[in-house]
Design a protein around this motif. Sequence first.
Motif, PDB file in Angstrom:
ATOM      1  N   ALA A 101       0.814  -1.214   0.000  1.00  0.00           N
ATOM      2  CA  ALA A 101       0.000   0.000   0.000  1.00  0.00           C
ATOM      3  C   ALA A 101       0.847   1.262   0.000  1.00  0.00           C
ATOM      4  O   ALA A 101       0.308   2.372  -0.005  1.00  0.00           O
ATOM      5  CB  ALA A 101      -0.928   0.006   1.209  1.00  0.00           C
ATOM      6  N   THR A 185     -11.540  -4.044   7.983  1.00  0.00           N
ATOM      7  CA  THR A 185     -11.476  -4.538   6.614  1.00  0.00           C
ATOM      8  C   THR A 185     -11.295  -6.046   6.640  1.00  0.00           C
ATOM      9  O   THR A 185     -11.196  -6.654   7.703  1.00  0.00           O
ATOM     10  CB  THR A 185     -10.331  -3.846   5.844  1.00  0.00           C
ATOM     11  N   ALA A 198      -6.069  -7.046  -0.872  1.00  0.00           N
ATOM     12  CA  ALA A 198      -6.656  -5.947  -1.634  1.00  0.00           C
ATOM     13  C   ALA A 198      -7.493  -5.029  -0.755  1.00  0.00           C
ATOM     14  O   ALA A 198      -7.364  -3.797  -0.816  1.00  0.00           O
ATOM     15  CB  ALA A 198      -7.483  -6.498  -2.798  1.00  0.00           C
ATOM     16  N   ARG A 201      -5.230  -3.044   1.676  1.00  0.00           N
ATOM     17  CA  ARG A 201      -4.485  -1.991   0.995  1.00  0.00           C
ATOM     18  C   ARG A 201      -5.367  -0.794   0.682  1.00  0.00           C
ATOM     19  O   ARG A 201      -4.948   0.358   0.815  1.00  0.00           O
ATOM     20  CB  ARG A 201      -3.858  -2.536  -0.292  1.00  0.00           C
ATOM     21  N   ASP A 202      -6.613  -1.063   0.277  1.00  0.00           N
ATOM     22  CA  ASP A 202      -7.510   0.046  -0.039  1.00  0.00           C
ATOM     23  C   ASP A 202      -7.861   0.823   1.219  1.00  0.00           C
ATOM     24  O   ASP A 202      -7.960   2.055   1.193  1.00  0.00           O
ATOM     25  CB  ASP A 202      -8.774  -0.476  -0.713  1.00  0.00           C
ATOM     26  N   ARG A 205      -4.919   3.000   1.957  1.00  0.00           N
ATOM     27  CA  ARG A 205      -4.874   4.133   1.025  1.00  0.00           C
ATOM     28  C   ARG A 205      -5.872   5.209   1.429  1.00  0.00           C
ATOM     29  O   ARG A 205      -5.543   6.399   1.458  1.00  0.00           O
ATOM     30  CB  ARG A 205      -5.179   3.640  -0.396  1.00  0.00           C
ATOM     31  N   ARG A 206      -7.102   4.808   1.752  1.00  0.00           N
ATOM     32  CA  ARG A 206      -8.127   5.795   2.143  1.00  0.00           C
ATOM     33  C   ARG A 206      -7.709   6.546   3.395  1.00  0.00           C
ATOM     34  O   ARG A 206      -7.900   7.771   3.489  1.00  0.00           O
ATOM     35  CB  ARG A 206      -9.474   5.098   2.360  1.00  0.00           C
ATOM     36  N   ARG A 226      -4.339  10.967  -4.112  1.00  0.00           N
ATOM     37  CA  ARG A 226      -5.061   9.711  -4.272  1.00  0.00           C
ATOM     38  C   ARG A 226      -4.395   8.517  -3.587  1.00  0.00           C
ATOM     39  O   ARG A 226      -5.066   7.548  -3.250  1.00  0.00           O
ATOM     40  CB  ARG A 226      -5.244   9.396  -5.765  1.00  0.00           C
ATOM     41  N   MET A 227      -3.063   8.585  -3.385  1.00  0.00           N
ATOM     42  CA  MET A 227      -2.376   7.423  -2.807  1.00  0.00           C
ATOM     43  C   MET A 227      -0.951   7.797  -2.452  1.00  0.00           C
ATOM     44  O   MET A 227      -0.430   8.809  -2.925  1.00  0.00           O
ATOM     45  CB  MET A 227      -2.379   6.256  -3.795  1.00  0.00           C
ATOM     46  N   LYS A 235       1.706   0.413  -9.098  1.00  0.00           N
ATOM     47  CA  LYS A 235       0.620   0.333 -10.068  1.00  0.00           C
ATOM     48  C   LYS A 235       1.119   0.668 -11.470  1.00  0.00           C
ATOM     49  O   LYS A 235       0.700   0.038 -12.454  1.00  0.00           O
ATOM     50  CB  LYS A 235      -0.521   1.278  -9.672  1.00  0.00           C
ATOM     51  N   ASP A 447      -6.165   3.062 -13.241  1.00  0.00           N
ATOM     52  CA  ASP A 447      -7.516   2.550 -13.007  1.00  0.00           C
ATOM     53  C   ASP A 447      -8.531   3.110 -13.991  1.00  0.00           C
ATOM     54  O   ASP A 447      -9.369   2.370 -14.522  1.00  0.00           O
ATOM     55  CB  ASP A 447      -7.957   2.873 -11.579  1.00  0.00           C
TER      56      ASP A 447
END
Length: 464
Positions: A101, A185, A198, A201-202, A205-206, A226-227, A235, A447
């Motif tokens: 992440a 999560t 996944a 990691r999201d 990121r948030r 964004r990250m 990515k 994305d």
Amino acid sequence: MGPASVRPAVLVDFGSTFTKVRVVDLRDGSLLASGQAATTTDTALEDGYAAARRSLDPPWDTARPELVKATSSAGGGLRMIAIGLTPSLTVEAARRAALGAGARLIATYSYELTTADVAEICALEPGIVLLAGGADGGNRTAVVHNAGLLAGSAYTGTVILAGNRNAADEAAALLAAAGKGCAVTANVMPRVGELVVAGCRDAIRREFVRRITASHLFRDAAFPVRMPTPMAVLKGLAVVSDGIAGVEPGLGTVLAVDIGGATTDVHSVGAATRRAGVVYTGLEEPHGKRTVEGDLGLRSNATGIVARVAEDPGLATRCGIDDLDRLTAASRQLAAHRSTVPATADQYTVDAQLATAATALAVGRHVGHLTVQHGVTGPVRIQEGKDMRESAGLIGTGGVFRHAADPESILKGGVADERWPSSLRPVSPKFYVDREYCLFAAGLLADDHPHAAFALASRGLEAL
């Protein structure tokens, strides 16, 4: 000022030293303009962003872009601690989730925390604590115990719960009752040996986006970060590796080495090769993997590189280091003066030698190892980690590669060598440099604009 027909996207990387801006045409992924300026953590990051826009070459009107997105590693990046149950399973799963992440993992803990552990965590002041542990339906005591200690502590950051789903509600309730920030999560290891990162990691990121845009670093909390930067680089590398199904073939399995002043990051994307007759240990290796070596950096940790070379005299020869005493003295100067920019031939030579050694060491830690053990039935080949021998490409990204007179010689430090017979390093990869520093930008586009991302990343790689 650009033509009216283009669809400009402004892509920003707030680095720890420089803020980089890339203007990209969303129609075809072409790079329209580049600029950079010093990162302004002493005032607000928007000041460095404005200066970087003014420096764009060629000059470009960025007043009304179609898209603005940013990454950040400013202010030390995303500092995290990972807690799991056992070091080889849930702690390792949590560690991989954090690194993938884009986090800077500053410590890991296993089993049930002690009060001394919690005091140490509070003193380290991580932005996020990732609390994992127990497969679903398995051990729930450790997660609840650890959540309770964190709830009663002085820790003021956020806890992300990614452990046994049967313990999540009780652990979250303890944290919420104490007024601690908490996000739940999916379990990073729902079944023993199965890695699912996944969702975690999201969530990371948030939380990173929320924390950094609300921090003193930004005047405008709505700035479109964004990250974390390392997540964007991974990515972007995935775009290069995987291509676009049915449209554009990718390069295949690739590694990217990113050498900074404090750390050396290695990213890899591609399926891990599995061979008959080999016994595999540890967790399944992920398609996309990142490791961070906190003792290998060209400035603040230059002495760390030299210390590792001194432990292995043969490595000095492998990296073209002919005077270790001179390099030791130079590394101390660089550690004391971290903003040093090479200006003489000798200074460039020092950077190249340090970078070659950092590449050799960091790639060696990133890839897997194959050893032979002799049992009652004969020799057994045992592999731990990812087999990268068939990698198609080895990519250098970062300033040392872009400015080196011979970046290929630096990257060759990461390839297979008879000195490391057990190391599963790339054997005969092609070498590339991310000359325009566009992998992060491709990651930001991946994305929603995959075709533009692929074109941008592919064109930005210079084959050596």
